[in-house]
Design a protein around this motif. Structure first.
Motif, PDB file in Angstrom:
ATOM      1  N   HIS A  23       0.836  -1.210   0.000  1.00 28.48           N
ATOM      2  CA  HIS A  23       0.000   0.000   0.000  1.00 28.48           C
ATOM      3  C   HIS A  23       0.871   1.262   0.000  1.00 28.48           C
ATOM      4  O   HIS A  23       0.558   2.238  -0.684  1.00 28.48           O
ATOM      5  CB  HIS A  23      -0.941   0.014   1.211  1.00 28.48           C
ATOM      6  CG  HIS A  23      -2.071  -0.972   1.097  1.00 28.48           C
ATOM      7  ND1 HIS A  23      -2.639  -1.595   2.178  1.00 28.48           N
ATOM      8  CD2 HIS A  23      -2.731  -1.432  -0.001  1.00 28.48           C
ATOM      9  CE1 HIS A  23      -3.609  -2.406   1.750  1.00 28.48           C
ATOM     10  NE2 HIS A  23      -3.676  -2.323   0.447  1.00 28.48           N
ATOM     11  N   HIS A  60      -0.304  -6.167  -6.609  1.00 33.20           N
ATOM     12  CA  HIS A  60      -0.867  -6.033  -5.263  1.00 33.20           C
ATOM     13  C   HIS A  60      -2.180  -6.814  -5.127  1.00 33.20           C
ATOM     14  O   HIS A  60      -2.391  -7.530  -4.142  1.00 33.20           O
ATOM     15  CB  HIS A  60      -1.088  -4.556  -4.937  1.00 33.20           C
ATOM     16  CG  HIS A  60      -1.879  -4.343  -3.694  1.00 33.20           C
ATOM     17  ND1 HIS A  60      -1.432  -4.764  -2.461  1.00 33.20           N
ATOM     18  CD2 HIS A  60      -3.107  -3.793  -3.473  1.00 33.20           C
ATOM     19  CE1 HIS A  60      -2.344  -4.476  -1.542  1.00 33.20           C
ATOM     20  NE2 HIS A  60      -3.372  -3.882  -2.134  1.00 33.20           N
ATOM     21  N   GLU A  64      -3.094  -9.955  -2.549  1.00 29.51           N
ATOM     22  CA  GLU A  64      -4.253 -10.018  -1.651  1.00 29.51           C
ATOM     23  C   GLU A  64      -5.093 -11.250  -1.950  1.00 29.51           C
ATOM     24  O   GLU A  64      -5.491 -11.978  -1.038  1.00 29.51           O
ATOM     25  CB  GLU A  64      -5.122  -8.757  -1.814  1.00 29.51           C
ATOM     26  CG  GLU A  64      -4.536  -7.528  -1.156  1.00 29.51           C
ATOM     27  CD  GLU A  64      -5.486  -6.334  -1.137  1.00 29.51           C
ATOM     28  OE1 GLU A  64      -5.187  -5.372  -0.412  1.00 29.51           O
ATOM     29  OE2 GLU A  64      -6.511  -6.343  -1.851  1.00 29.51           O
ATOM     30  N   HIS A 119     -10.177   1.962  -1.069  1.00 33.03           N
ATOM     31  CA  HIS A 119      -9.741   0.570  -1.182  1.00 33.03           C
ATOM     32  C   HIS A 119      -9.127   0.116   0.147  1.00 33.03           C
ATOM     33  O   HIS A 119      -9.490  -0.923   0.685  1.00 33.03           O
ATOM     34  CB  HIS A 119      -8.726   0.420  -2.323  1.00 33.03           C
ATOM     35  CG  HIS A 119      -7.955  -0.861  -2.302  1.00 33.03           C
ATOM     36  ND1 HIS A 119      -8.482  -2.048  -2.740  1.00 33.03           N
ATOM     37  CD2 HIS A 119      -6.692  -1.143  -1.880  1.00 33.03           C
ATOM     38  CE1 HIS A 119      -7.576  -3.009  -2.581  1.00 33.03           C
ATOM     39  NE2 HIS A 119      -6.478  -2.488  -2.065  1.00 33.03           N
ATOM     40  N   ASP A 124     -10.166  -3.113   2.284  1.00 36.68           N
ATOM     41  CA  ASP A 124      -9.091  -3.886   2.902  1.00 36.68           C
ATOM     42  C   ASP A 124      -9.251  -4.022   4.407  1.00 36.68           C
ATOM     43  O   ASP A 124      -8.929  -5.058   4.982  1.00 36.68           O
ATOM     44  CB  ASP A 124      -7.723  -3.259   2.587  1.00 36.68           C
ATOM     45  CG  ASP A 124      -7.358  -3.410   1.111  1.00 36.68           C
ATOM     46  OD1 ASP A 124      -8.138  -4.041   0.373  1.00 36.68           O
ATOM     47  OD2 ASP A 124      -6.297  -2.908   0.717  1.00 36.68           O
ATOM     48  N   TYR A 127     -10.674  -7.214   5.900  1.00 39.44           N
ATOM     49  CA  TYR A 127      -9.970  -8.497   6.061  1.00 39.44           C
ATOM     50  C   TYR A 127      -9.015  -8.504   7.260  1.00 39.44           C
ATOM     51  O   TYR A 127      -8.434  -9.548   7.570  1.00 39.44           O
ATOM     52  CB  TYR A 127      -9.284  -8.968   4.769  1.00 39.44           C
ATOM     53  CG  TYR A 127      -8.198  -8.104   4.147  1.00 39.44           C
ATOM     54  CD1 TYR A 127      -7.066  -7.736   4.863  1.00 39.44           C
ATOM     55  CD2 TYR A 127      -8.288  -7.726   2.806  1.00 39.44           C
ATOM     56  CE1 TYR A 127      -6.059  -6.990   4.270  1.00 39.44           C
ATOM     57  CE2 TYR A 127      -7.292  -6.975   2.200  1.00 39.44           C
ATOM     58  CZ  TYR A 127      -6.175  -6.608   2.935  1.00 39.44           C
ATOM     59  OH  TYR A 127      -5.195  -5.871   2.349  1.00 39.44           O
TER      60      TYR A 127
HETATM   61 FE   LIG Z   1      -5.080  -3.491  -0.845  1.00 39.73          FE
END
Ligand SMILES: [Fe+2]
Length: 131
Positions: A23, A60, A64, A119, A124, A127
């Motif tokens: 990130h 990325h 994930e 995002h 994100d 999670y």
């Molecule tokens: Fe992400």
């Protein structure tokens, strides 16, 4: 150092160092793009940055998604859909930039900024604790 469109802080942390680092890299690409925009840079500087953003975003998202699979993350499908739609959106931005040789606009910069912060902070963050 130039100006920041986004500055990473602990509030963006998803508690997984590998993903936090990714990130940070995405944020730094956007910040470099923002400085190219501010400096009214030419295509030769902007095109590679847009490519880098596209490639790193793909990398990325794959990281994930690999973790979602490994950890059986229950909201994976919904998250993967969000990834797909952003990849398309990003491609549209890049294609229109290339086709029309447009200068980057603040509207585009804001769109990318909003997307990246949403995002991380909305998608994100869900999670955290799962993966
Ligand atoms: Fe992400």
């Amino acid at each position: 150092m130039g100006k920041n469109l986004i500055t990473w802080n602990e509030g963006y942390s998803v508690d997984i160092p590998e993903l936090d680092n990714q990130h940070k890299i995405l944020i730094s690409i956007l910040n470099r793009l923002y400085n190219s925009y501010l400096n009214k840079s030419h295509d030769k500087d902007i095109v590679p940055l847009l490519d880098e953003l596209k490639d790193y975003t793909k990398y990325h998202f794959e990281s994930e998604e690999r973790l979602f699979k490994e950890k059986n993350y229950p909201m994976a499908q919904e998250h993967i859909k969000a990834h797909e739609s952003f990849k398309e959106e990003l491609l549209t931005i890049i294609e229109s930039y290339n086709d029309l040789s447009l200068v980057l606009t603040m509207k585009t910069m804001t769109l990318l900024q909003r997307w990246l912060t949403n995002h991380i902070l909305k998608e994100d963050k869900k999670y955290v604790g799962y993966i």
